[in-house]
Design an enzyme around this catalytic site. Structure first.
Site, short mmCIF file in Angstrom:
data_model
loop_
_atom_site.label_atom_id
_atom_site.label_comp_id
_atom_site.label_asym_id
_atom_site.label_seq_id
_atom_site.Cartn_x
_atom_site.Cartn_y
_atom_site.Cartn_z
N SER A 62 -62.71 -123.57 -46.72
CA SER A 62 -64.03 -124.13 -46.39
C SER A 62 -65.19 -123.39 -47.05
O SER A 62 -66.33 -123.80 -46.91
CB SER A 62 -64.22 -124.12 -44.86
OG SER A 62 -63.26 -124.92 -44.22
N ILE A 87 -56.42 -132.28 -52.73
CA ILE A 87 -57.35 -133.29 -53.20
C ILE A 87 -56.84 -134.70 -52.87
O ILE A 87 -55.83 -135.15 -53.43
CB ILE A 87 -57.62 -133.15 -54.71
CG1 ILE A 87 -58.00 -131.71 -55.05
CG2 ILE A 87 -58.69 -134.14 -55.15
CD1 ILE A 87 -59.18 -131.16 -54.27
N GLU A 174 -69.90 -137.30 -44.42
CA GLU A 174 -68.46 -137.06 -44.53
C GLU A 174 -67.87 -136.70 -43.17
O GLU A 174 -66.80 -137.19 -42.79
CB GLU A 174 -68.20 -135.92 -45.53
CG GLU A 174 -66.72 -135.59 -45.67
CD GLU A 174 -66.46 -134.47 -46.66
OE1 GLU A 174 -65.31 -134.00 -46.74
OE2 GLU A 174 -67.42 -134.05 -47.37
N GLY A 271 -42.10 -140.70 -23.50
CA GLY A 271 -40.85 -139.97 -23.31
C GLY A 271 -40.19 -139.68 -24.65
O GLY A 271 -40.86 -139.46 -25.67
N GLY A 296 -64.16 -129.51 -43.37
CA GLY A 296 -64.64 -128.31 -42.68
C GLY A 296 -63.87 -128.14 -41.39
O GLY A 296 -63.81 -129.06 -40.57
#
Length: 309
Positions: A62, A87, A174, A271, A296
């Site tokens: 980040s 990417i 974003e 379950g 991020g």
């Protein structure tokens, strides 16, 4: 935002269209020159160009200020060197916005966005399509740039050193895209689970008739409703140009955290069948995990929120 929610509600979580249309195209629209807009946006609309953004590098995560990819001046253009990882759209994108340092000594002010048209970029190569915990169909790849020559007009905008500011201004969108995606996954998980418990029987009665099932689903529905209200408010603010980084960070972190909790409880109500690949809830469980990491990490989101206190 509605196409993003539509993809997720349909279980089409791995498709990179939100990145192409919701992130790459706005970078060009907001920061590109008139010539760049005419050159790239029409082909993005027709699908002739498929977009990706290359931020993350091995070892940086980040920390966008710590990127090691460089775009050095050479003659009338630039030479791009570096590697990127994680990417989205990496295997088939042919228009890649690359975060690079045009001035390695200037910190954030030395970051620029370079646009690589892969079909005319000797030295560009794609690495492997990465195998992941979830999002199996998603095209997530390594990319390598070895002395890739770029013309000066492939610097996004008109000035070097604007890349970090450009990224920061567009990150709220974003992060909201991730929040919308997560919200749709919450609603899909809840819908699948309600349908299942109304049909499945145990100990002579339907699963929905057990008080525990009712309490768990009541909690999930409440959290889904709260998340939807906040998400819708953020979309409204984005459309008005009022969505700030702190609020977008709140939405991204809280809704993706909520997704993890809701889908976990939903899987439990299936379950043993919930652990089987043939049931969509198992894929939702795997796919949900990365939402707290990309765009991020949620820890970074909390850090950004804390700075506003």
């Amino acid at each position: 935002m509605s196409p993003i929610a539509g993809f997720s509600l349909a279980g089409f979580d791995s498709f990179g269209a939100p990145l192409h249309s919701g992130i790459i195209a706005p970078y060009i629209l907001h920061y590109g020159t008139d010539e760049q807009k005419r050159r790239w946006l029409p082909k993005m609309v027709t699908g002739e160009l498929v977009g990706a953004i290359a931020m993350s590098e091995p070892g940086t995560g980040s920390d966008l200020q710590g990127v090691r990819t460089t775009a050095r001046k050479s003659g009338n253009g630039y030479v791009l060197n570096g590697s990127k990882t994680f990417i989205t759209n990496g295997q088939h994108a042919n228009l890649i916005v690359v975060v690079a340092k045009t001035d390695t000594g200037a910190g954030a002010k030395g970051v620029s966005l370079m646009v690589v048209e892969t079909e005319s970029a000797p030295g560009f190569r794609r690495g492997r399509k990465l195998k992941k915990l979830g999002l199996d169909a998603a095209d997530t790849s390594e990319l390598f740039f070895d002395d890739v020559k770029l013309p000066a007009e492939n610097l996004l905008g008109t000035e070097e050193g604007q890349g970090f500011a450009q990224l920061m201004r567009d990150l709220p969108r974003e992060r909201l895209i991730v929040a919308v995606h997560a919200q749709a996954m919450i609603e899909r998980a809840l819908g699948l689970t309600i349908d299942y418990v109304k049909q499945r029987q145990a100990f002579g009665k339907k699963i929905i008739e057990f008080q525990n099932s009712q309490f768990e689903l009541a909690a999930c529905k409440t959290e889904a409703t709260i998340a939807r209200s906040f998400c819708d408010q953020c979309v409204e603010r984005l459309l008005k140009g009022e969505l700030d980084t702190v609020t977008a960070s709140m939405a991204k972190y809280w809704i993706t955290d909520t997704l993890g909790k809701v889908v976990d409880r939903c899987l439990q109500l299936f379950g043993g069948y919930g652990y089987m690949d043939e049931y969509p809830i198992s894929r939702l469980f795997r796919d949900a995990r990365v939402m707290r990491i990309y765009a991020g990490t949620n820890e970074i989101m909390k850090l950004l929120i804390a700075r506003s206190l």
